[in-house]
Scaffold this active site. Structure first.
Site, PDB file in Angstrom:
ATOM      1  CG  HIS A  95      -1.965  -1.029   1.234  1.00 33.62           C
ATOM      2  ND1 HIS A  95      -2.834  -1.239   0.182  1.00 33.62           N
ATOM      3  CD2 HIS A  95      -2.273  -1.974   2.174  1.00 33.62           C
ATOM      4  CE1 HIS A  95      -3.637  -2.260   0.482  1.00 33.62           C
ATOM      5  NE2 HIS A  95      -3.321  -2.726   1.676  1.00 33.62           N
TER       6      HIS A  95
HETATM    7 ZN    ZN Z   1      -4.033  -7.042   3.073  1.00 37.62          ZN
END
Ligand code: ZN
Length: 390
Positions: A132
């Site tokens: 992320h």
């Molecule tokens: Zn995850």
């Protein structure tokens, strides 16, 4: 000459610790490492310490000002700059944050270098897969994007085609963003639908920009998807794309948070299906990438029950010594689990669903079925951009 499979490991990765009450508890790494040892797998791999990723490596993906902000937060956590996602609920700042994050990144970069240089055919970094992190911000428990950095390093070394397959329950948004305009990198993410899960991206219509159109692939699975649907979706999308793309290296991210016991998401996948996808990735690496395979960890918040078993299977598969699902777990490991967590550890290397079966896409699909609709949406959005039939 390629030697044994490399397992990237340095005890210091457990310093990647957002603190008490944060779901990403580094005990999951400790317990995975010790389960690998308890099953005798570290005799089957070369356990390798990597160099920390330095400034020039981090700069392959991350902005200079962001790296500076991480360094500052690492020295003085109280002064973390929230405009960079640091010092937030998801990514609390902690002393040593830069060092621990750069070490995990270094392990993935080192894994990629070793595979590309032929020092090893496969390399595993289960501390990695922090997919992320964005070029200029921390996000979703991720500070530096080791997965994107490994891919970027391969490109820097001259690799022309890298495929990245991400089966974490969350969208691999940071890796997709890093290569959004780069046709040399095919990113494929299978994840729970953005309507019901962080980071609310990963729609089938996200397919890449400009000359890279068709190089981002997203399969948005309905909440509740179980083994059969998950495996069906994987096999309905991934092998055909790899056959077409012909990667020189395969990088895979094996977040274990698809599991039915995971507290942060809503898929219903078993350990046995996770293992089946790991086996499939290994086979795909051999079929389409001359065996060059970098396998990473990722999410996974059932830190006792699921993560250590899932990633130990991954290490066994990469080592060419897959662990039989019926294997009983050594009592010594269960004692360590209890000592560290006051929880009982699992008894076996299976959830009792092995062998897992699924229906092949080539045998037809049902337009009224939600899983099949998800697969169709992906194939229709991206396959024609690659000259493939939807
Ligand atoms: Zn995850």
């Amino acid at each position: 000459m390629s030697g044994r499979t490399q397992l990237m490991w340095d005890e210091a990765v457990t310093g990647y610790d957002f603190g008490r009450d944060h779901p990403m508890d580094p005990v999951r790494l400790v317990l995975t490492r010790s389960l690998v040892a308890a099953l005798g797998l570290d005799r089957e791999v070369a356990v390798v310490e990597a160099k920390t990723a330095g400034e020039s490596t981090l700069r392959l993906v991350h902005r200079e000002d962001y790296i500076g902000a991480v360094r500052a937060a690492s020295k003085d956590p109280a002064a973390a700059d929230q405009s960079y996602g640091l010092g937030t609920t998801d990514d609390p700042a902690f002393a040593g944050m830069h060092e621990a994050s750069a070490l995990i990144a270094g392990q993935s970069v080192g894994a990629a270098e070793a595979v590309w240089r032929g020092e090893t055919l496969h390399a595993v970094n289960f501390a990695g897969g922090l997919h992320h992190a964005m070029p200029g911000a921390a996000s979703g428990f991720c500070v530096y994007n080791d997965a994107a950095l490994a891919v970027a390093r391969l490109l820097e070394l001259g690799v022309e085609r890298v495929a990245y397959i991400d089966v974490d329950v969350h969208h691999g948004d940071g890796v997709q963003a890093a290569f959004w305009e780069d046709p040399r990198v095919l990113t494929v993410s299978l994840h729970e639908h953005p309507r019901t899960l962080f980071p609310q991206t990963g729609w089938p219509e996200e397919t890449g920009a400009d000359s890279a159109q068709g190089s981002a692939v997203n399969v948005a699975l309905p909440a509740g998807t179980g083994d059969e649907g998950w495996l069906r979706a994987f096999h309905a999308v991934v092998p055909e794309l790899l056959a077409d793309f012909r990667p020189q290296v395969l990088v895979t991210q094996h977040g274990a948070d698809t599991h039915f016991e995971d507290p942060l998401a809503h898929l219903a996948v078993s350990l046995d299906a996770q293992r089946a996808v790991q086996v499939a990735c290994h086979e795909l690496a051999h079929e389409y990438a001359d065996g060059r395979w970098v396998a990473l960890g990722g999410g996974g918040y059932a830190v006792v029950e699921v993560v250590p078993r899932s990633w130990t299977h991954l290490v066994g598969i990469a080592a060419g010594k897959p662990v039989d699902p019926t294997t009983m777990i050594p009592e010594s490991w269960r004692q360590e689990v209890y000592a560290r967590t006051r929880q009982p550890g699992p008894m076996r290397m299976t959830d009792g669903r092995s062998p897992v079966t699924w229906a092949s896409w080539e045998d037809g699909y049902d337009p009224a079925d939600r899983l099949d609709q998800a697969v169709l949406a992906t194939r229709r959005a991206v396959f024609p951009l690659r000259g493939l039939l939807p």
